[in-house]
Design a protein around this motif. Structure first.
Motif: not given
Length: 159
Positions: A108-120, A127-130
């Motif tokens: 489905d279309t799920i909207i999440n807010f994201m906040f954090g620091h330095s990630m890659a 194979l998770n196919g998201f």
């Protein structure tokens, strides 16, 4: 020039510290790898190079090489605006703080807010196919700031 110098200095520190935190976070996760083959080594190298690029951009700005530092900072922030994951491939990168939205389109279309620091995150043939796309609003704001600072620095250089 006196008004814009502190802004450039803060931007330089932001990029320098964000890159260093990213490098340290990556080093912290290295023991989780039981084996590092050629593919994983290349992905880790890419991540280290991206964070090192952020450190270099910050260094240039702190050494008052403003035009060169701002030009490279534009590319640094462009890399950080959009993240994606599709068909087993993914790319998300931030050196510094990120904040924005993530659209998960897997079932489905799920909207999440994201906040954090330095990630890659770089996935190749996972194979998770998201399926997702993310927009980092902080990188957009910083990009706007960098363009404004660059314009001001160029005006001062012409005068």
């Amino acid at each position: 020039m006196e008004k814009i110098t502190p802004k450039i200095k803060y931007l330089g520190f932001y990029q320098l510290i964000g890159g260093i935190i990213g490098i340290l976070n990556t080093i912290r996760f290295l023991p989780n790898f039981t084996q590092i083959n050629g593919g994983i080594f290349l992905l880790l190298l890419a991540i280290f190079l991206l964070y090192s690029f952020s450190v270099f951009c910050g260094y240039l700005l702190l050494k008052k090489r403003n035009i060169e530092g701002l030009n490279l900072s534009i590319y640094n922030q462009l890399i950080q605006i959009v993240g994606f994951g599709v068909l087993g491939y993914a790319f998300h990168f931030t050196a510094g703080v990120y904040g924005g939205i993530k659209l998960n389109l897997t079932n489905d279309t799920i909207i999440n807010f994201m906040f954090g620091h330095s990630m890659a995150r770089i996935d190749i043939n996972n194979l998770n196919g998201f399926t997702e796309i993310s927009i980092n609003f902080i990188a957009i704001i910083l990009l706007n700031l960098i363009f404004n600072l660059k314009s001001e620095v160029e005006k001062v250089a012409e005068a």
